[in-house]
Design a protein around this motif. Structure first.
Motif, PDB file in Angstrom:
ATOM      1  N   VAL A   1       0.865  -1.182   0.000  1.00  0.00           N
ATOM      2  CA  VAL A   1       0.000   0.000   0.000  1.00  0.00           C
ATOM      3  C   VAL A   1       0.905   1.237   0.000  1.00  0.00           C
ATOM      4  CG1 VAL A   1      -1.779   1.282   1.254  1.00  0.00           C
ATOM      5  CG2 VAL A   1      -1.784  -1.228   1.299  1.00  0.00           C
ATOM      6  N   THR A   2       0.660   2.134  -0.945  1.00  0.00           N
ATOM      7  CA  THR A   2       1.442   3.367  -1.024  1.00  0.00           C
ATOM      8  C   THR A   2       0.501   4.546  -1.228  1.00  0.00           C
ATOM      9  OG1 THR A   2       1.733   3.106  -3.400  1.00  0.00           O
ATOM     10  CG2 THR A   2       3.499   2.271  -1.995  1.00  0.00           C
ATOM     11  N   LEU A   3       1.033   5.721  -0.947  1.00  0.00           N
ATOM     12  CA  LEU A   3       0.270   6.931  -1.223  1.00  0.00           C
ATOM     13  C   LEU A   3       0.157   7.117  -2.727  1.00  0.00           C
ATOM     14  CD1 LEU A   3       1.917   9.316   1.397  1.00  0.00           C
ATOM     15  CD2 LEU A   3      -0.406   8.393   1.474  1.00  0.00           C
ATOM     16  N   LYS A   4      -0.950   7.651  -3.180  1.00  0.00           N
ATOM     17  CA  LYS A   4      -1.110   7.963  -4.594  1.00  0.00           C
ATOM     18  C   LYS A   4      -0.074   9.002  -5.003  1.00  0.00           C
ATOM     19  CE  LYS A   4      -6.034   7.004  -4.985  1.00  0.00           C
ATOM     20  NZ  LYS A   4      -7.364   7.551  -5.286  1.00  0.00           N
ATOM     21  N   ARG A   5       0.307   9.000  -6.261  1.00  0.00           N
ATOM     22  CA  ARG A   5       1.302   9.943  -6.771  1.00  0.00           C
ATOM     23  C   ARG A   5       0.878  11.391  -6.543  1.00  0.00           C
ATOM     24  NH1 ARG A   5       6.286   8.816  -7.240  1.00  0.00           N
ATOM     25  NH2 ARG A   5       6.546   6.656  -7.790  1.00  0.00           N
ATOM     26  N   SER A   6      -0.412  11.637  -6.537  1.00  0.00           N
ATOM     27  CA  SER A   6      -0.918  13.004  -6.374  1.00  0.00           C
ATOM     28  C   SER A   6      -0.895  13.480  -4.923  1.00  0.00           C
ATOM     29  CB  SER A   6      -2.349  13.101  -6.908  1.00  0.00           C
ATOM     30  OG  SER A   6      -3.197  12.196  -6.215  1.00  0.00           O
ATOM     31  N   VAL A   7      -0.539  12.583  -3.988  1.00  0.00           N
ATOM     32  CA  VAL A   7      -0.520  12.910  -2.563  1.00  0.00           C
ATOM     33  C   VAL A   7       0.924  13.155  -2.120  1.00  0.00           C
ATOM     34  CG1 VAL A   7      -1.023  12.047  -0.243  1.00  0.00           C
ATOM     35  CG2 VAL A   7      -2.592  11.555  -2.125  1.00  0.00           C
ATOM     36  N   LEU A   8       1.131  14.261  -1.424  1.00  0.00           N
ATOM     37  CA  LEU A   8       2.442  14.597  -0.900  1.00  0.00           C
ATOM     38  C   LEU A   8       2.928  13.505   0.055  1.00  0.00           C
ATOM     39  CD1 LEU A   8       4.664  16.797  -0.694  1.00  0.00           C
ATOM     40  CD2 LEU A   8       3.387  17.714   1.247  1.00  0.00           C
ATOM     41  N   ASP A   9       4.192  13.115  -0.078  1.00  0.00           N
ATOM     42  CA  ASP A   9       4.781  12.081   0.758  1.00  0.00           C
ATOM     43  C   ASP A   9       5.985  12.673   1.501  1.00  0.00           C
ATOM     44  OD1 ASP A   9       5.901   9.849   1.930  1.00  0.00           O
ATOM     45  OD2 ASP A   9       6.030   8.678   0.088  1.00  0.00           O
ATOM     46  N   PRO A  10       5.740  13.368   2.627  1.00  0.00           N
ATOM     47  CA  PRO A  10       6.850  14.013   3.334  1.00  0.00           C
ATOM     48  C   PRO A  10       7.907  13.037   3.844  1.00  0.00           C
ATOM     49  CG  PRO A  10       4.785  14.288   4.553  1.00  0.00           C
ATOM     50  CD  PRO A  10       4.456  13.619   3.262  1.00  0.00           C
ATOM     51  N   GLN A  11       7.505  11.850   4.274  1.00  0.00           N
ATOM     52  CA  GLN A  11       8.488  10.878   4.753  1.00  0.00           C
ATOM     53  C   GLN A  11       9.381  10.414   3.607  1.00  0.00           C
ATOM     54  OE1 GLN A  11       6.892   7.469   6.804  1.00  0.00           O
ATOM     55  NE2 GLN A  11       8.904   6.724   7.389  1.00  0.00           N
ATOM     56  N   GLY A  12       8.790  10.147   2.467  1.00  0.00           N
ATOM     57  CA  GLY A  12       9.571   9.767   1.296  1.00  0.00           C
ATOM     58  C   GLY A  12      10.532  10.871   0.876  1.00  0.00           C
ATOM     59  N   GLN A  13      10.068  12.115   0.923  1.00  0.00           N
ATOM     60  CA  GLN A  13      10.923  13.243   0.565  1.00  0.00           C
ATOM     61  C   GLN A  13      12.085  13.391   1.552  1.00  0.00           C
ATOM     62  OE1 GLN A  13       8.075  16.446   0.416  1.00  0.00           O
ATOM     63  NE2 GLN A  13       7.819  16.238  -1.795  1.00  0.00           N
ATOM     64  N   THR A  14      11.823  13.183   2.835  1.00  0.00           N
ATOM     65  CA  THR A  14      12.878  13.261   3.848  1.00  0.00           C
ATOM     66  C   THR A  14      13.936  12.186   3.607  1.00  0.00           C
ATOM     67  OG1 THR A  14      11.344  14.185   5.463  1.00  0.00           O
ATOM     68  CG2 THR A  14      13.344  13.167   6.328  1.00  0.00           C
ATOM     69  N   ILE A  15      13.494  10.981   3.300  1.00  0.00           N
ATOM     70  CA  ILE A  15      14.433   9.891   3.027  1.00  0.00           C
ATOM     71  C   ILE A  15      15.253  10.199   1.780  1.00  0.00           C
ATOM     72  CG2 ILE A  15      14.623   7.457   2.364  1.00  0.00           C
ATOM     73  CD1 ILE A  15      12.047   7.027   4.118  1.00  0.00           C
ATOM     74  N   GLN A  16      14.605  10.690   0.724  1.00  0.00           N
ATOM     75  CA  GLN A  16      15.312  11.033  -0.503  1.00  0.00           C
ATOM     76  C   GLN A  16      16.361  12.113  -0.237  1.00  0.00           C
ATOM     77  OE1 GLN A  16      12.895  12.409  -3.741  1.00  0.00           O
ATOM     78  NE2 GLN A  16      14.617  12.520  -5.136  1.00  0.00           N
ATOM     79  N   SER A  17      16.002  13.111   0.536  1.00  0.00           N
ATOM     80  CA  SER A  17      16.931  14.183   0.881  1.00  0.00           C
ATOM     81  C   SER A  17      18.126  13.634   1.669  1.00  0.00           C
ATOM     82  CB  SER A  17      16.205  15.253   1.692  1.00  0.00           C
ATOM     83  OG  SER A  17      17.081  16.266   2.089  1.00  0.00           O
ATOM     84  N   ALA A  18      17.863  12.751   2.607  1.00  0.00           N
ATOM     85  CA  ALA A  18      18.934  12.148   3.404  1.00  0.00           C
ATOM     86  C   ALA A  18      19.869  11.322   2.525  1.00  0.00           C
ATOM     87  CB  ALA A  18      18.345  11.286   4.509  1.00  0.00           C
ATOM     88  N   LEU A  19      19.298  10.583   1.574  1.00  0.00           N
ATOM     89  CA  LEU A  19      20.134   9.784   0.670  1.00  0.00           C
ATOM     90  C   LEU A  19      21.062  10.668  -0.148  1.00  0.00           C
ATOM     91  CD1 LEU A  19      17.511   7.161  -0.568  1.00  0.00           C
ATOM     92  CD2 LEU A  19      19.378   6.794   1.061  1.00  0.00           C
TER      93      LEU A  19
END
Length: 81
Positions: free
Chosen positions: A7-25
């Motif tokens: 289960v994932t958030l729809k592409r149209s929904v903001l994903d702050p946790q995903g963005q935080t992980i991407q930034s950390a990477l």
């Protein structure tokens, strides 16, 4: 038989946790990661007597009606013997 439901958030929904992980990477200098989306993972153990077609129908129904919020989430699943 087991069902693996993702289960994932729809592409149209903001994903702050995903963005935080991407930034950390990026800060940690990992390369090649273009996007990160977080989600939930479920493993359902199904009764042995359930045939594949019924299992598919039931898991899809469970995922749609119980495991996801259809307004903001989407799901995929697979079945394994």
């Amino acid at each position: 038989m087991k069902a693996y439901v993702y289960v994932t958030l729809k592409r149209s929904v903001l994903d702050p946790q995903g963005q935080t992980i991407q930034s950390a990477l990026k800060k940690m200098q990992y390369q090649g990661v273009d996007d990160v989306r977080q989600g939930k993972y479920f493993i359902l153990t199904l009764e042995d007597a359930l045939d594949a077609a019924t299992a598919h129908t039931e898991v899809e129904r469970i995922a749609r009606e119980v495991l996801t919020n259809p307004v903001i989430e989407e799901f995929t699943f697979r079945l394994e013997d």
